[in-house]
Enzyme design. Sequence first.
Site, short mmCIF file in Angstrom:
data_model
loop_
_atom_site.label_atom_id
_atom_site.label_comp_id
_atom_site.label_asym_id
_atom_site.label_seq_id
_atom_site.Cartn_x
_atom_site.Cartn_y
_atom_site.Cartn_z
N ASN A 105 0.87 -1.18 0.00
CA ASN A 105 0.00 0.00 0.00
C ASN A 105 0.91 1.23 0.00
O ASN A 105 1.47 1.58 1.03
CB ASN A 105 -0.88 -0.05 1.26
N LYS A 148 0.19 4.23 -0.28
CA LYS A 148 -0.45 5.44 0.28
C LYS A 148 -0.20 6.63 -0.66
O LYS A 148 -0.06 6.43 -1.87
CB LYS A 148 0.05 5.70 1.70
N HIS A 161 -9.38 1.24 4.95
CA HIS A 161 -8.12 1.45 5.68
C HIS A 161 -8.36 2.42 6.84
O HIS A 161 -9.18 3.33 6.72
CB HIS A 161 -7.07 2.02 4.72
N GLU A 176 -6.79 4.85 7.89
CA GLU A 176 -6.60 6.27 7.56
C GLU A 176 -7.85 6.84 6.91
O GLU A 176 -8.22 7.99 7.12
CB GLU A 176 -5.37 6.43 6.64
N GLU A 225 -5.19 -4.76 10.75
CA GLU A 225 -4.19 -3.72 10.96
C GLU A 225 -4.48 -2.97 12.26
O GLU A 225 -5.32 -2.07 12.28
CB GLU A 225 -4.19 -2.72 9.80
N GLY A 274 2.64 2.50 10.68
CA GLY A 274 3.59 3.59 10.46
C GLY A 274 4.29 4.05 11.73
O GLY A 274 4.96 5.08 11.75
N SER A 289 3.63 -1.86 10.31
CA SER A 289 5.09 -1.90 10.52
C SER A 289 5.71 -3.26 10.22
O SER A 289 6.63 -3.69 10.91
CB SER A 289 5.45 -1.43 11.94
P1 PGA Z 1 2.99 0.48 7.57
O1 PGA Z 1 1.52 0.66 6.97
O2 PGA Z 1 3.53 -0.81 7.03
O3 PGA Z 1 3.75 1.68 7.09
O4 PGA Z 1 2.85 0.44 9.06
C1 PGA Z 1 0.64 -0.42 6.81
C2 PGA Z 1 -0.68 0.06 6.26
O5 PGA Z 1 -1.17 1.10 6.69
O6 PGA Z 1 -1.29 -0.59 5.38
#
Ligand code: PGA
Length: 251
Positions: A9, A11, A96, A98, A168, A174, A213
């Site tokens: 992803n 983003k 997601h 976010e 997640e 992140g 992460s």
């Molecule tokens: P990350 O993001 O691997 O940077 O923690 C995962 C995600 O939000 O899909």
Amino acid sequence: MRQLFVAGNWKMHGSKASIMNLMTGLNKKSAEIGATKVAICPPTIYIDYAQKCLATDKIALGAQNIAIEPVQGAFTGETSAEMLKDFGCQYVVIGHSERRAIYGETDSEIAQKVVTALKAGITPILCVGETLEEREAGNLEKVISTQLNAIIQAVGIDAFERIVIAYEPVWAIGTGKTASSAQAQEVHAFIRGQLAVLNAAVAEKVIIQYGGSVKPGNAKELFAQPDIDGGLIGGASLNADDFIAICTAGE
Ligand code: PGA
């Protein structure tokens, strides 16, 4: 046996130059990918460019969002399922954290997006997960069940044969804080168990990715857990070496 599935992803990251560079690296290293299924989800505007740079059939394309409205119409700023299909997208990330937190997407909107994607033959990567406050308040299972049930009610349990779930934990995205493999496995088993109550055969087949992460250094242990079937990778998917290392970690 479920096949591992790793999706990147991206983003809202990238430029034509950085994507060309990333794709060159992915193309070169893609020979290392074995049976694991792999997809990348670039920002919508770069899907076409990423596809043009893609020189391997080991990596599929996906999108990060989809309009509820499936075809076309007066929906400024939206991208329909039909358009995503036109550009070869086989997957779409839906729900997601976010999008839930920053853009206020509700379970009901997420369910409608899942319906749209399924009707178009695009596989939803349905994200579920709890915040740290929810976990600490002992509401983890309630939060995950509510998020899952909204989708089950909209599409029925059998549709989960064509849905990928990504667990997640919001506090691990992140932040560099990965859920331990045991913490993640516990929630994955809970999700599979919830589905199994309704249809054991579907639950056994459904792919449940872990996201938050994931890095080359922790992917192997995560993917070795019985109910973790791959990962949804944010930051580490922007680096070809790291992403391919994660894609091959379970082999
Ligand atoms: P990350 O993001 O691997 O940077 O923690 C995962 C995600 O939000 O899909």
